[in-house]
Motif scaffolding. Structure first.
Motif, PDB file in Angstrom:
ATOM      1  N   SER A  45      48.097 108.957 -12.280  1.00 43.16           N
ATOM      2  CA  SER A  45      46.949 109.696 -12.799  1.00 43.16           C
ATOM      3  C   SER A  45      45.658 108.965 -12.447  1.00 43.16           C
ATOM      4  O   SER A  45      45.628 107.727 -12.374  1.00 43.16           O
ATOM      5  CB  SER A  45      47.067 109.837 -14.324  1.00 43.16           C
ATOM      6  N   TYR A  46      44.601 109.739 -12.228  1.00 44.01           N
ATOM      7  CA  TYR A  46      43.271 109.194 -11.959  1.00 44.01           C
ATOM      8  C   TYR A  46      42.244 109.995 -12.740  1.00 44.01           C
ATOM      9  O   TYR A  46      42.450 111.177 -13.055  1.00 44.01           O
ATOM     10  CB  TYR A  46      42.942 109.263 -10.459  1.00 44.01           C
ATOM     11  N   ASP A  47      41.142 109.344 -13.039  1.00 44.15           N
ATOM     12  CA  ASP A  47      40.054 110.075 -13.695  1.00 44.15           C
ATOM     13  C   ASP A  47      39.510 111.159 -12.775  1.00 44.15           C
ATOM     14  O   ASP A  47      39.354 112.308 -13.177  1.00 44.15           O
ATOM     15  CB  ASP A  47      38.927 109.114 -14.076  1.00 44.15           C
ATOM     16  N   PHE A  48      39.200 110.777 -11.535  1.00 48.46           N
ATOM     17  CA  PHE A  48      38.629 111.713 -10.568  1.00 48.46           C
ATOM     18  C   PHE A  48      39.544 111.786  -9.353  1.00 48.46           C
ATOM     19  O   PHE A  48      39.923 110.754  -8.783  1.00 48.46           O
ATOM     20  CB  PHE A  48      37.244 111.260 -10.109  1.00 48.46           C
ATOM     21  N   VAL A  49      39.886 112.988  -8.954  1.00 42.61           N
ATOM     22  CA  VAL A  49      40.593 113.198  -7.691  1.00 42.61           C
ATOM     23  C   VAL A  49      39.651 113.968  -6.773  1.00 42.61           C
ATOM     24  O   VAL A  49      39.228 115.092  -7.090  1.00 42.61           O
ATOM     25  CB  VAL A  49      41.910 113.959  -7.881  1.00 42.61           C
ATOM     26  N   VAL A  72      39.423 106.433  -9.294  1.00 42.90           N
ATOM     27  CA  VAL A  72      39.101 107.447  -8.295  1.00 42.90           C
ATOM     28  C   VAL A  72      40.183 107.473  -7.225  1.00 42.90           C
ATOM     29  O   VAL A  72      40.563 106.433  -6.685  1.00 42.90           O
ATOM     30  CB  VAL A  72      37.736 107.156  -7.630  1.00 42.90           C
ATOM     31  N   LEU A  73      40.668 108.660  -6.905  1.00 46.42           N
ATOM     32  CA  LEU A  73      41.594 108.870  -5.795  1.00 46.42           C
ATOM     33  C   LEU A  73      40.980 109.867  -4.824  1.00 46.42           C
ATOM     34  O   LEU A  73      40.462 110.910  -5.229  1.00 46.42           O
ATOM     35  CB  LEU A  73      42.932 109.417  -6.303  1.00 46.42           C
ATOM     36  N   VAL A  74      41.061 109.548  -3.539  1.00 45.35           N
ATOM     37  CA  VAL A  74      40.665 110.470  -2.472  1.00 45.35           C
ATOM     38  C   VAL A  74      41.909 110.914  -1.729  1.00 45.35           C
ATOM     39  O   VAL A  74      42.730 110.074  -1.324  1.00 45.35           O
ATOM     40  CB  VAL A  74      39.692 109.804  -1.476  1.00 45.35           C
ATOM     41  N   LEU A  75      42.061 112.212  -1.544  1.00 47.35           N
ATOM     42  CA  LEU A  75      43.149 112.769  -0.753  1.00 47.35           C
ATOM     43  C   LEU A  75      42.571 113.373   0.512  1.00 47.35           C
ATOM     44  O   LEU A  75      41.772 114.317   0.446  1.00 47.35           O
ATOM     45  CB  LEU A  75      43.911 113.832  -1.559  1.00 47.35           C
ATOM     46  N   GLU A  76      42.938 112.828   1.663  1.00 45.35           N
ATOM     47  CA  GLU A  76      42.435 113.286   2.956  1.00 45.35           C
ATOM     48  C   GLU A  76      43.583 113.794   3.808  1.00 45.35           C
ATOM     49  O   GLU A  76      44.572 113.098   4.015  1.00 45.35           O
ATOM     50  CB  GLU A  76      41.705 112.150   3.673  1.00 45.35           C
ATOM     51  N   ARG A 313      53.969 116.400  -3.676  1.00 44.13           N
ATOM     52  CA  ARG A 313      53.770 115.433  -4.748  1.00 44.13           C
ATOM     53  C   ARG A 313      52.611 115.908  -5.626  1.00 44.13           C
ATOM     54  O   ARG A 313      51.766 116.698  -5.194  1.00 44.13           O
ATOM     55  CB  ARG A 313      53.445 114.055  -4.165  1.00 44.13           C
ATOM     56  N   THR A 314      52.566 115.397  -6.839  1.00 40.89           N
ATOM     57  CA  THR A 314      51.500 115.770  -7.761  1.00 40.89           C
ATOM     58  C   THR A 314      50.901 114.524  -8.391  1.00 40.89           C
ATOM     59  O   THR A 314      51.630 113.611  -8.789  1.00 40.89           O
ATOM     60  CB  THR A 314      52.032 116.690  -8.881  1.00 40.89           C
ATOM     61  N   VAL A 315      49.585 114.509  -8.465  1.00 42.25           N
ATOM     62  CA  VAL A 315      48.879 113.444  -9.163  1.00 42.25           C
ATOM     63  C   VAL A 315      48.093 114.084 -10.299  1.00 42.25           C
ATOM     64  O   VAL A 315      47.502 115.163 -10.144  1.00 42.25           O
ATOM     65  CB  VAL A 315      47.952 112.659  -8.206  1.00 42.25           C
ATOM     66  N   LYS A 316      48.100 113.441 -11.464  1.00 32.06           N
ATOM     67  CA  LYS A 316      47.415 113.982 -12.630  1.00 32.06           C
ATOM     68  C   LYS A 316      45.925 113.645 -12.596  1.00 32.06           C
ATOM     69  O   LYS A 316      45.512 112.649 -11.997  1.00 32.06           O
ATOM     70  CB  LYS A 316      48.038 113.432 -13.911  1.00 32.06           C
ATOM     71  N   VAL A 317      45.153 114.474 -13.260  1.00 39.22           N
ATOM     72  CA  VAL A 317      43.699 114.328 -13.314  1.00 39.22           C
ATOM     73  C   VAL A 317      43.270 114.189 -14.759  1.00 39.22           C
ATOM     74  O   VAL A 317      43.605 115.038 -15.593  1.00 39.22           O
ATOM     75  CB  VAL A 317      42.994 115.552 -12.688  1.00 39.22           C
TER      76      VAL A 317
END
Length: 687
Positions: A45-49, A72-76, A313-317
């Motif tokens: 989980s991240y605060d900001f995706v 913070v996570l960045v998905l590119e 895959r899933t990441v929580k926000v």
């Protein structure tokens, strides 16, 4: 060289590192000092995706992670670009080793365009960390004050206080905040007759903006030639008045003659931040919403995959999803996530979670073409083709085109012709695509009215003229339409995020667009036949002497125009009843915690390339978001004097005061290095 660079970058930024333990909020993972994750091991989980690690996304990543209490996570979707770093860093390689058509390009195509001979037009977009800023032509131009204020006015009816952030004064501050301006060297300045006003530029931002280290006397001839046809010089178009001819700034770091782009400026110089992770090769397949309240969807996670056949895959926000995928990527993600026009979603097999008719609408793009001549001098392309010491020198390899002019209707059509076309346009309407929603049509008309009533026919340029010297033996004088009244859209016909969206710019469907582009091409020919530039040119190659009448020009341009690579407006910042997608705080209507911050939010086209204003949007967005979560007001901060320096280093840096200062700081900071704990050191893998 990389280990040394990484070590010094680590040293240079320790004071901004958060006080928390490096393992309190993240699992142990393979992580570079810049936050790039190479083994795919990210937190749950991240605060900001941030969806999209392109131009705006990496700015937001750097700025939001300055607060150590935010993760913070960045998905590119694209690759890191590590394997082609030299091709990215060398400015001239944008022309000589272009990544268009490669795996680093999304390779989008429009649907066949009825007014372009049924052709499907290529729409290249960067698929790489840094996005299009890593592969583009590096023009660093700003929009005009009249255009930015028109944008602010369009959104003021909903929230006049929030709209002030998008007026000229605030937006200029945001653009300057990103910038570290360096004047040209005296030789280049004199040879190209470069003018600038230092007060119009920022000097403490991460992004280097300057001029190439090599130029041609034809750039000075360009200015004189335009003067001779009635186009004045611009003393500095960065100050809000963009009309006239000048040598534009570029995204170039003059300390080492490398490209300055979002990754090299905002990410590469960072010290280790345990609250920032950047994951490449991660295509977002949808935002996951809690849809219990369809009028206030809450994003709870983001789904992604490395390719269409890979396991999702899933990441929580915890706080927000921020879309930064550009004019194509951001509306595409909203649509496949169930937010958009109901009929589009149902036809594509996407469950409708929230009907928002403006998603993908109001699409605008600059259309361009050019007149080509034989060159009577060794232009840049010829020098490159010959090879040798000059062609391989860092200064020459920093050369990119920068001779530019923005010309208004009077220049193109004369006083009477300009007034007649202006009157015709003001009495007309936009050429929206059939089937558009009533709110979307109302928005198209509002944009049309703002442009036709305030911008069109003013001193602001209706066409952009460019001098291109990069093709061996040829010189092109290019012309680009700047304020199209032809309105397009982006949609989908499948729920699979790996399938390209449907792109229909609806090019040249409004008669005035064809008129302006035709007259701009005539001006390009006239420039090529006017001294002193004419002395450097031989025969006209295209379109050639067989094209003279309006009908002949119209027939030719229909088969020879293409994008100028500046799409916008598909997640337009407009009131919802005008087909808007985001409000003045960048929040997506109907969602509780999704924002968009990229070139898709501009509600109208600018007479400018979109790099600088997109950096401005990202800087402004970071201030707004941080202000919201830190419980303070969110005006744009004044330009920082302590921002990290761009670390591009594919060429040997020249000796400058800036480099000396950085080295001195590094040496002094070395004393603090031994104070780091062993636990901290082992959390970093130096590439």
């Amino acid at each position: 060289m990389w280990p040394v660079e990484v070590a010094f970058l680590t040293i240079l930024g320790l004071s901004s590192f958060g006080s928390c333990s490096p393992h309190e909020r993240y699992p142990i993972r393979t992580l570079s000092p810049r936050g790039i994750v190479y083994d795919g091991n990210i937190a749950d989980s991240y605060d900001f995706v941030i969806v999209g690690g392109g131009q705006a996304g990496l700015v937001l990543a750097a700025r939001l992670s300055e607060d150590s209490n935010h993760t913070v996570l960045v998905l590119e979707a694209g690759d890191t670009g590590d394997a082609i770093r030299n091709d990215i860093d060398v400015p001239a390689f944008a022309y000589y080793k272009s990544k268009m058509g490669s795996s680093y390009d999304y390779g989008f195509q429009t649907v066949p365009q009825a007014n372009l001979g049924g052709r499907a037009i290529s729409w290249p977009r960067g698929k790489i960390l840094g996005g299009s800023s890593a592969v583009n032509g590096m023009y660093a131009t700003r929009p005009s004050q009249i255009e930015v204020d028109a944008w602010s006015t369009l959104v003021a009816s909903d929230d006049s206080d929030a709209a002030k952030a998008w007026g000229w004064t605030s937006f200029l501050s945001a653009m300057k905040k990103s910038e570290h301006f360096t004047p040209p060297g005296s030789d280049v300045r004199n040879l190209a007759d470069i003018h600038y006003q230092p007060s119009n530029h920022g000097t403490g931002g991460p992004l280097h903006i300057s001029y190439p280290g090599y130029t041609f006397s034809q750039y000075r001839d360009w200015l004189v030639t335009l003067n001779n046809v009635g186009v004045p010089d611009s003393e500095d178009a960065a100050g809000g008045s963009t009309e006239g001819a000048y040598a534009t700034t570029s995204f170039i770091n003059p300390t080492n003659w490398t490209r300055s782009y979002s990754k090299s400026a905002y990410i590469d110089p960072l010290p280790p931040r345990d609250n920032l992770a950047i994951l490449a090769n991660a295509t977002v397949t949808r935002i996951i919403f809690d849809s219990s309240n369809s009028n206030n969807l809450t994003a709870t996670g983001v789904e992604f995959a490395s390719n269409r056949d890979a396991t999702k895959r899933t990441v929580k926000v915890s706080k927000e999803v921020i879309l930064a995928g550009g004019a194509v990527g951001s509306p595409h993600v909203l649509l496949v996530s169930g937010v958009g026009p109901k009929d589009t979603l149902e036809a594509a097999g996407v469950p409708v979670l929230h009907e928002l008719n403006g998603v993908g609408q109001h699409m605008a793009d600059h259309l361009s073409s050019g007149v080509t001549y034989a060159a009577n001098f060794d232009n840049a392309g010829a020098i490159w083709a010959k090879g040798g010491d000059v062609a391989n020198s860092p200064a020459f390899l920093s050369f990119v085109n920068s001779a530019i002019a923005y010309v208004n209707l009077t220049t193109l059509l004369g006083d009477d012709g300009a007034k007649a076309l202006q009157d015709e346009v003001r009495q007309g309407s936009p050429s929206s695509l059939a089937g558009s929603d009533s709110d979307v049509l109302a928005g198209d008309k509002a944009i049309y009215s703002a442009v036709s009533g305030t911008i069109f026919g003013s001193h602001i340029g209706s066409a952009e003229m460019l001098l291109s010297l990069n093709t061996p033996g040829n010189v092109a004088i290019q012309a680009g339409l700047q304020h199209p009244f032809s309105v397009g859209r982006l949609s989908i016909n499948t729920s699979n995020a790996f399938d390209s969206p449907i792109i229909d710019p609806n090019y040249l469907s409004h008669a005035s667009d064809r008129t302006i582009l035709r007259e701009a091409l005539k001006l390009a020919r006239k420039l090529g036949q006017t001294e002193p530039l004419a002395s450097s040119l031989g025969d006209e190659i295209t379109p050639g002497p067989s094209v003279n009448t309006d009908a002949e020009w119209d027939a030719w341009l229909s088969t020879h125009v293409g994008t100028e690579f500046h799409p916008s407006s598909t997640c337009a910042m407009l009131p919802r009843n005008l087909g808007g997608v985001v409000n003045a705080k960048l929040q997506v209507y109907g969602t509780a915690n999704v924002r968009v911050a990229d070139s898709s939010i501009f509600p109208l086209s600018f007479a400018a390339h979109l790099g600088v204003p997109t950096y401005g949007v990202a800087e402004q967005a970071a201030d707004i978001i941080r202000g919201f979560y830190n419980g303070v007001a969110s005006p744009v901060s004044p330009p920082s004097s302590t921002s990290a320096s761009d670390s591009s280093s594919s060429q040997t840096p020249s000796t400058t005061n800036q480099n000396n200062a950085a080295s001195t700081h590094a040496i002094n900071s070395w004393l603090n290095w031994t104070l780091l704990s062993a636990t901290f050191l082992t959390s970093v893998l130096v590439l």
